[in-house]
Design a protein around this motif. Structure first.
Motif, PDB file in Angstrom:
ATOM      1  N   ALA A 182       0.901  -1.152   0.133  1.00  0.00           N
ATOM      2  CA  ALA A 182      -0.086  -0.009  -0.021  1.00  0.00           C
ATOM      3  C   ALA A 182       0.893   1.221   0.071  1.00  0.00           C
ATOM      4  CB  ALA A 182      -0.926   0.020   1.313  1.00  0.00           C
ATOM      5  N   ARG A 183       1.621   1.326   0.940  1.00  0.00           N
ATOM      6  CA  ARG A 183       2.747   2.521   1.071  1.00  0.00           C
ATOM      7  C   ARG A 183       3.554   2.942  -0.467  1.00  0.00           C
ATOM      8  NH1 ARG A 183       3.278   6.887   2.619  1.00  0.00           N
ATOM      9  NH2 ARG A 183       5.248   6.870   4.037  1.00  0.00           N
ATOM     10  N   VAL A 184       3.865   1.814  -1.199  1.00  0.00           N
ATOM     11  CA  VAL A 184       4.588   2.161  -2.243  1.00  0.00           C
ATOM     12  C   VAL A 184       3.810   2.257  -3.525  1.00  0.00           C
ATOM     13  CG1 VAL A 184       6.232   0.657  -3.961  1.00  0.00           C
ATOM     14  CG2 VAL A 184       6.216   0.441  -1.419  1.00  0.00           C
ATOM     15  N   THR A 185       2.735   1.552  -3.394  1.00  0.00           N
ATOM     16  CA  THR A 185       1.816   1.814  -4.763  1.00  0.00           C
ATOM     17  C   THR A 185       0.651   2.927  -4.760  1.00  0.00           C
ATOM     18  OG1 THR A 185       0.113   0.140  -3.896  1.00  0.00           O
ATOM     19  CG2 THR A 185       2.209  -0.719  -5.210  1.00  0.00           C
ATOM     20  N   ILE A 186       0.430   3.602  -3.510  1.00  0.00           N
ATOM     21  CA  ILE A 186      -0.635   4.414  -3.573  1.00  0.00           C
ATOM     22  C   ILE A 186       0.101   5.571  -3.085  1.00  0.00           C
ATOM     23  CG2 ILE A 186      -2.782   5.261  -2.541  1.00  0.00           C
ATOM     24  CD1 ILE A 186      -3.374   2.238  -1.808  1.00  0.00           C
ATOM     25  N   ALA A 194      -7.881   5.728   3.282  1.00  0.00           N
ATOM     26  CA  ALA A 194      -9.007   5.087   3.134  1.00  0.00           C
ATOM     27  C   ALA A 194      -8.774   3.844   2.874  1.00  0.00           C
ATOM     28  CB  ALA A 194      -9.849   5.708   1.789  1.00  0.00           C
ATOM     29  N   VAL A 195      -7.642   3.464   2.230  1.00  0.00           N
ATOM     30  CA  VAL A 195      -7.146   1.824   2.200  1.00  0.00           C
ATOM     31  C   VAL A 195      -6.772   1.333   3.416  1.00  0.00           C
ATOM     32  CG1 VAL A 195      -5.574   0.402   1.036  1.00  0.00           C
ATOM     33  CG2 VAL A 195      -6.855   2.190  -0.505  1.00  0.00           C
ATOM     34  N   LEU A 196      -6.021   2.070   3.887  1.00  0.00           N
ATOM     35  CA  LEU A 196      -5.589   1.481   5.179  1.00  0.00           C
ATOM     36  C   LEU A 196      -6.517   1.503   6.514  1.00  0.00           C
ATOM     37  CD1 LEU A 196      -2.156   3.582   5.642  1.00  0.00           C
ATOM     38  CD2 LEU A 196      -2.491   1.006   4.825  1.00  0.00           C
ATOM     39  N   ARG A 197      -7.283   2.364   6.360  1.00  0.00           N
ATOM     40  CA  ARG A 197      -8.643   2.332   7.335  1.00  0.00           C
ATOM     41  C   ARG A 197      -9.502   1.155   7.119  1.00  0.00           C
ATOM     42  NH1 ARG A 197     -11.089   6.749   6.272  1.00  0.00           N
ATOM     43  NH2 ARG A 197     -10.410   7.973   7.980  1.00  0.00           N
ATOM     44  N   GLU A 198      -9.853   0.877   5.884  1.00  0.00           N
ATOM     45  CA  GLU A 198     -10.655  -0.629   5.673  1.00  0.00           C
ATOM     46  C   GLU A 198      -9.942  -1.928   5.878  1.00  0.00           C
ATOM     47  OE1 GLU A 198     -12.322  -3.566   3.630  1.00  0.00           O
ATOM     48  OE2 GLU A 198     -10.414  -2.633   2.863  1.00  0.00           O
ATOM     49  N   LEU A 199      -8.354  -1.326   5.477  1.00  0.00           N
ATOM     50  CA  LEU A 199      -7.637  -2.728   5.858  1.00  0.00           C
ATOM     51  C   LEU A 199      -7.303  -3.198   7.311  1.00  0.00           C
ATOM     52  CD1 LEU A 199      -5.588  -4.943   4.385  1.00  0.00           C
ATOM     53  CD2 LEU A 199      -3.883  -3.276   4.772  1.00  0.00           C
ATOM     54  N   PHE A 200      -7.267  -1.993   8.031  1.00  0.00           N
ATOM     55  CA  PHE A 200      -7.087  -2.554   9.416  1.00  0.00           C
ATOM     56  C   PHE A 200      -8.010  -2.761  10.142  1.00  0.00           C
ATOM     57  CE2 PHE A 200      -3.011   0.341   8.844  1.00  0.00           C
ATOM     58  CZ  PHE A 200      -1.945  -0.801   8.691  1.00  0.00           C
ATOM     59  N   SER A 201      -9.332  -2.358   9.651  1.00  0.00           N
ATOM     60  CA  SER A 201     -10.788  -2.847  10.415  1.00  0.00           C
ATOM     61  C   SER A 201     -11.213  -4.076   9.724  1.00  0.00           C
ATOM     62  CB  SER A 201     -11.420  -1.506  10.263  1.00  0.00           C
ATOM     63  OG  SER A 201     -11.904  -1.295   8.889  1.00  0.00           O
ATOM     64  N   ARG A 202     -10.424  -4.615   8.851  1.00  0.00           N
ATOM     65  CA  ARG A 202     -11.077  -5.970   7.953  1.00  0.00           C
ATOM     66  C   ARG A 202     -10.807  -7.062   8.912  1.00  0.00           C
ATOM     67  NH1 ARG A 202      -8.489  -6.564   2.674  1.00  0.00           N
ATOM     68  NH2 ARG A 202      -9.344  -4.591   2.154  1.00  0.00           N
ATOM     69  N   THR A 217       2.259  -6.827  11.226  1.00  0.00           N
ATOM     70  CA  THR A 217       3.646  -7.178  11.572  1.00  0.00           C
ATOM     71  C   THR A 217       4.485  -6.898  10.220  1.00  0.00           C
ATOM     72  OG1 THR A 217       3.547  -9.360  11.462  1.00  0.00           O
ATOM     73  CG2 THR A 217       3.666  -8.200  13.680  1.00  0.00           C
ATOM     74  N   ALA A 218       3.811  -7.002   9.096  1.00  0.00           N
ATOM     75  CA  ALA A 218       4.424  -6.930   7.643  1.00  0.00           C
ATOM     76  C   ALA A 218       4.340  -5.296   7.278  1.00  0.00           C
ATOM     77  CB  ALA A 218       3.635  -7.702   6.694  1.00  0.00           C
ATOM     78  N   PHE A 219       3.418  -4.492   7.859  1.00  0.00           N
ATOM     79  CA  PHE A 219       3.165  -3.193   7.450  1.00  0.00           C
ATOM     80  C   PHE A 219       4.504  -2.225   8.017  1.00  0.00           C
ATOM     81  CE2 PHE A 219       1.825   1.189   8.009  1.00  0.00           C
ATOM     82  CZ  PHE A 219       1.116   1.278   6.934  1.00  0.00           C
ATOM     83  N   ARG A 220       4.878  -1.613   7.059  1.00  0.00           N
ATOM     84  CA  ARG A 220       6.053  -0.542   7.437  1.00  0.00           C
ATOM     85  C   ARG A 220       5.557   0.715   6.859  1.00  0.00           C
ATOM     86  NH1 ARG A 220       6.995  -4.292  10.090  1.00  0.00           N
ATOM     87  NH2 ARG A 220       8.979  -5.517  10.064  1.00  0.00           N
ATOM     88  N   TRP A 221       5.813   1.759   7.836  1.00  0.00           N
ATOM     89  CA  TRP A 221       5.474   3.039   7.330  1.00  0.00           C
ATOM     90  C   TRP A 221       6.550   3.803   6.563  1.00  0.00           C
ATOM     91  CZ3 TRP A 221       0.971   5.334   6.618  1.00  0.00           C
ATOM     92  CH2 TRP A 221       0.834   6.864   6.812  1.00  0.00           C
ATOM     93  N   ARG A 222       7.738   3.862   7.003  1.00  0.00           N
ATOM     94  CA  ARG A 222       8.697   4.833   6.612  1.00  0.00           C
ATOM     95  C   ARG A 222       9.674   4.115   5.659  1.00  0.00           C
ATOM     96  NH1 ARG A 222      10.004   7.494  12.387  1.00  0.00           N
ATOM     97  NH2 ARG A 222       7.894   8.565  12.764  1.00  0.00           N
ATOM     98  N   ARG A 223       9.627   2.908   5.674  1.00  0.00           N
ATOM     99  CA  ARG A 223      10.636   2.195   4.812  1.00  0.00           C
ATOM    100  C   ARG A 223      10.196   0.915   4.252  1.00  0.00           C
ATOM    101  NH1 ARG A 223      15.961   1.969   3.917  1.00  0.00           N
ATOM    102  NH2 ARG A 223      16.420   3.455   5.532  1.00  0.00           N
ATOM    103  N   ALA A 224      10.473   0.782   3.005  1.00  0.00           N
ATOM    104  CA  ALA A 224       9.884  -0.344   2.046  1.00  0.00           C
ATOM    105  C   ALA A 224      11.036  -1.276   1.665  1.00  0.00           C
ATOM    106  CB  ALA A 224       9.121   0.145   0.565  1.00  0.00           C
ATOM    107  N   SER A 225      10.755  -2.494   1.803  1.00  0.00           N
ATOM    108  CA  SER A 225      12.138  -3.503   1.441  1.00  0.00           C
ATOM    109  C   SER A 225      11.474  -4.873   0.779  1.00  0.00           C
ATOM    110  CB  SER A 225      12.761  -4.088   2.789  1.00  0.00           C
ATOM    111  OG  SER A 225      11.966  -4.589   3.609  1.00  0.00           O
ATOM    112  N   ALA A 226      12.312  -5.150  -0.116  1.00  0.00           N
ATOM    113  CA  ALA A 226      12.113  -6.455  -0.851  1.00  0.00           C
ATOM    114  C   ALA A 226      13.312  -7.219  -0.906  1.00  0.00           C
ATOM    115  CB  ALA A 226      11.465  -6.181  -2.238  1.00  0.00           C
ATOM    116  N   SER A 227      13.476  -8.525  -1.268  1.00  0.00           N
ATOM    117  CA  SER A 227      14.572  -9.250  -1.397  1.00  0.00           C
ATOM    118  C   SER A 227      14.658  -9.730  -2.794  1.00  0.00           C
ATOM    119  CB  SER A 227      14.371 -10.748  -0.685  1.00  0.00           C
ATOM    120  OG  SER A 227      13.615 -11.420  -0.932  1.00  0.00           O
ATOM    121  N   LEU A 228      15.720  -9.739  -3.556  1.00  0.00           N
ATOM    122  CA  LEU A 228      16.016  -9.905  -4.711  1.00  0.00           C
ATOM    123  C   LEU A 228      17.126 -11.285  -4.755  1.00  0.00           C
ATOM    124  CD1 LEU A 228      15.450  -8.981  -7.467  1.00  0.00           C
ATOM    125  CD2 LEU A 228      17.861  -7.663  -7.416  1.00  0.00           C
ATOM    126  N   PRO A 229      16.421 -12.256  -5.129  1.00  0.00           N
ATOM    127  CA  PRO A 229      17.393 -13.703  -5.099  1.00  0.00           C
ATOM    128  C   PRO A 229      18.177 -13.407  -6.223  1.00  0.00           C
ATOM    129  CG  PRO A 229      14.814 -14.330  -5.074  1.00  0.00           C
ATOM    130  CD  PRO A 229      14.996 -12.648  -5.409  1.00  0.00           C
TER     131      PRO A 229
END
Length: 799
Positions: A182-186, A194-202, A217-229
């Motif tokens: 969410a934090r990367v694509t929106i 709106a998306v986070l409100r709906e997601l966290f109340s789901r 526990t997977a949500f990050r606000w200030r930093r996004a990360s991904a592994s690249l094999p």
């Protein structure tokens, strides 16, 4: 771009056989590691009307395989290319969702949605690889197209998931993907909120608490990360600092606190303190501890839930600034089990964990061994340990679990009560337990080791403990060092020769080569009568003529280093290309020849099969070079193997065994010298295997735990020969006067004690420091004199 239900073409006059050949070629290319070729042939099969789920899956995976391949080239100019391929992969997934076999089959729909996390991984890899701000501005339009297409894919995936049976858990899977991206694509703040409100109340029809925990526990606000094999054995991290939006951040935190559940309040606190530094202030850490305590009833219901939340809690709370001196926290713990539970309490983090443990076992419906990870017995008083023992007895009786299986263990075996009684401090607050000062590691009658060798004064010098060789009365070994402050991640390589007589050290620097992948440079040294050979992991092969001491470097030959190379005459046999190729290098002609490759098509050897992973090379009794390859390199312990042998006389391969368990292989037994070190023993814990199976590092006390003479840090050296049982010798290490490697900390001077197996040579025994700049040496004559004196004492001892 809109996706229609007729996205797959149906040319009426194209033979099906041609499309099938393209399909087969695409499967081989993807398995062999050629995603660009796989993508082209899969698209050809699709264009020829082969529109089943198999070819649709190949299109998606090949497109994102191309993305990874382009990113790993480390060329920012390719950003538009990998973003285009990522967009192609997302569109291919959306088109696959609309084909008739998937649209009309519930099972295939579920399998297609289960592919969606791979699409999300590819999206994050492509987005985060555009790292610099200028590159993001330049590729803004391509990024916006990619994120818009992914948003449509997310919407379509959720629509399908909501119509699946609840037991499929597809809605949970799609929600986890949404939380990660969410934090990367929106980009729009209002849409994000709106998306986070709906997601966290789901809420979810199955495993609601577990899924909500995974999202939080997977949500990050200030930093996004991904592994690249980057290979079957290693991964590379991609990170990006996300732009701050403090008003939106405050809205999200307020939203979570308004939801009112303990886990939402804990997530709000974690967002406000999202780690920039490992150490928190006392006030910040106290708030996190209070939020975690509020979740105690939820944590007691599910041990797996507790373990994952505990891991997240330890990250959010941060580390103690000094493990030797515990801080005092002021926390409010409603319903605490101590008499002085009036808030706020002043306690250490270890006492907080102990109270939480007692609450969990008092309310847990069943036994869970993970709760015991909260206990730290070295910091408890006698009364606190007695309280734990009482609580554990009731816990065992209520859950029907054996008391012995629940009995917590300390460094000295089963939990025992110390003899001393803790005295309260004058202000009524329990004082934290003072850590005992370690005793000297010099034991009476121990084998003394006092010589320490620092081969050179170089920045970040790191000896490779497994590279020691004894040759021509000298000890040869490899080391790496930093290129300096201007290039902190560039590695210099050095070959050293240590002469025990006179303690002389010679250094031979290798020419500068490509930087190794990762922050842990590794290399291997092989010595022949005419050459020194250094193969640096994923970096280069270097050859040195011993007569001229001139180096030649071959950066195109990148050793996997996980497989021991084999020197046979003037030929070096090694595994390269991250375990995918087997190469013969002629030292005399300086020429390389690929003997087997999992990426070669058509096949020229029994090992030219996609998906294999070469993992062992040796010389068999027929004077052939035998090579074992794992059928499933991603699961080495359970994988079966295929073995083939190559003859240098006939230059031909023959298949020896196929699809056999590893235990059935007949391999030569490693020959050792008459007397070898087999490990250093100290303390007490679990056995840890030493490299190449020579023995174990075991932690054990010098005396039984009940003895008043028990000392926990005495060191033992285990040695063995080929005929006798292992011998355990007390051993001590002491630095020479004036040499200091580790500065004192809290009044305790730390010795660089080796914990790896030693190296025995005819002249000296070597004990390298793990990840250190030097090594201890013990002359063999001193070892023999010590053993002779020991045998004499034993022979004269009364029976």
């Amino acid at each position: 771009m809109p996706v229609s239900a007729t996205a797959c073409p149906r040319p009426p006059s194209i033979p099906r056989e041609e499309a099938a050949r393209f399909h087969e070629e695409a499967e081989w290319a993807l398995a062999a590691g050629f995603p660009k070729r796989a993508s082209a042939t899969a698209e050809s099969a699709w264009a020829l009307g082969r529109c089943d789920s198999g070819i649709a899956r190949l299109r998606v995976r090949a497109a994102f395989g191309e993305v990874r391949e382009l990113i790993l080239r480390d060329d920012p100019a390719l950003a538009s290319s990998w973003l285009e391929r990522a967009n192609q992969g997302v569109d291919a997934w959306r088109e696959g969702l609309q084909i008739e076999p998937v649209r009309n089959d519930t099972i295939q729909q579920r399998q297609w949605i289960e592919l969606f996390p791979e699409v999300a991984d590819g999206l994050l890899q492509a987005s985060l690889a555009v790292g610099s701000a200028s590159a993001q501005i330049e590729e803004h339009a391509a990024l916006a197209r990619l994120h818009e297409s992914f948003a449509e894919a997310l919407r379509e995936a959720r629509q399908v998931a909501e119509h699946q049976p609840p037991e499929s858990a597809l809605l949970a899977l799609v929600s986890l993907v949404q939380g990660r991206t969410a934090r990367v694509t929106i980009a729009n703040p209002d849409e994000q909120l709106a998306v986070l409100r709906e997601l966290f109340s789901r809420h979810f029809p199955q495993d609601d608490d577990k899924v909500r925990m995974q999202i939080r526990t997977a949500f990050r606000w200030r930093r996004a990360s991904a592994s690249l094999p980057s290979s079957l054995q290693s991964k590379r991290g991609l990170n990006r600092q996300l732009p701050r939006n403090e008003p939106l951040e405050r809205h999200v935190i307020a939203l979570l606190r308004a939801l009112g559940t303990p886990e939402d309040r804990f997530l709000a606190e974690s967002i406000s303190l999202e780690p920039r530094h490992w150490v928190r202030s006392v006030a910040d850490a106290s708030r996190v501890m209070e939020c975690f305590w509020a979740m105690r009833d939820l944590l007691a219901t599910d041990g797996a839930l507790f373990e994952q939340y505990l891991e997240f809690f330890n990250v959010v709370r941060g580390q103690e600034p000094d493990p030797e001196c515990k801080r005092i926290y002021r926390v409010r713990l409603p319903e605490a089990l101590l008499p002085q539970s009036t808030p706020p309490m002043e306690i250490t983090d270890h006492e907080f964990s102990r109270l939480l443990f007692i609450h969990l076992i008092a309310h847990a419906p069943r036994s869970h061994p993970g709760f015991e990870s909260l206990l730290h017995f070295s910091s408890y008083t006698r009364e606190q340990i007695l309280e734990l023992q009482t609580a554990i007895k009731y816990y065992a009786a209520r859950t029907g679990t054996s008391l012995r299986s629940l009995q917590p263990r300390t460094r000295n075996g089963l939990m025992n009560v110390p003899a001393e009684t803790a005295q309260p401090s004058p202000d009524g607050i329990r004082a934290p337990t003072t850590m005992p000062t370690p005793a000297s590691n010099v034991t009476a009658g121990a084998l003394p080791v006092t010589r320490f060798i620092l081969p050179a004064q170089l920045p970040r010098l790191h000896l490779l403990a497994g590279s020691f060789h004894w040759e021509n009365d000298r000890l040869w070994f490899l080391a790496s060092s930093s290129a300096g402050e201007t290039h902190p991640f560039k590695t210099n390589w050095h070959l050293f020769a240590y002469t025990p007589d006179g303690a002389r050290v010679e250094r031979f620097d290798l020419p500068a080569g490509p930087e190794p992948i990762g922050n842990d440079p590794q290399a291997r040294l092989t010595i022949s009568p005419t050459h020194f050979i250094v193969d640096a992991k994923n970096a280069f092969l270097a050859i040195c003529d011993r007569n001229t001491m001139r180096w030649a470097q071959y950066p195109e030959i990148k050793s996997a280093l996980t497989v021991q190379s084999l020197l046979d005459g003037d030929a070096l046999y090694l595994v390269t290309d991250q375990g995918k190729a087997f190469v013969r290098f002629d030292l005399r002609l300086r020429r390389a020849e690929v003997l087997a490759s999992t990426q070669r098509h058509p096949s020229q050897s029994p090992l030219d099969q996609p998906g294999l992973g070469f993992n062992r090379v040796w010389k068999n009794r027929a004077n052939e070079i035998a090579v074992a390859a794992l059928i499933d390199p991603t699961n080495p312990p359970l994988s079966f193997v295929t073995v083939a042998a190559w003859s240098s006389d006939t230059t031909q391969w023959r298949l020896v065994e196929t699809n056999q368990p590893k235990t059935a292989l007949n391999q030569p037994v490693r020959e050792t010298g008459a007397l070898q070190p087999a490990g250093i023993l100290f303390g007490i814990s679990r056995p840890i295997p030493i490299r190449d199976g020579q023995g174990f590092v075991q932690f054990r006390p010098l005396f039984p735990p009940s003895s008043d003479r028990a000392v926990n840090n005495d060191l033992y050296l285990r040695i063995r020969d080929q005929s006798n049982a292992p011998i355990e010798l007390p051993i001590s290490f002491s630095l020479p006067d004036g040499l200091s490697l580790v500065p004192p900390r809290v009044g305790i001077t730390t010795l660089p004690i080796p914990i790896d197996s030693g190296f025995a040579s005819p002249s000296v025994w070597v004990f390298p420091i793990t990840n250190g700049p030097g090594f201890w040496v013990l002359p063999t004559r001193e070892m023999e004199a010590y053993l002779a004196a020991r045998r004499a004492r034993q022979a004269g001892a009364p029976r």
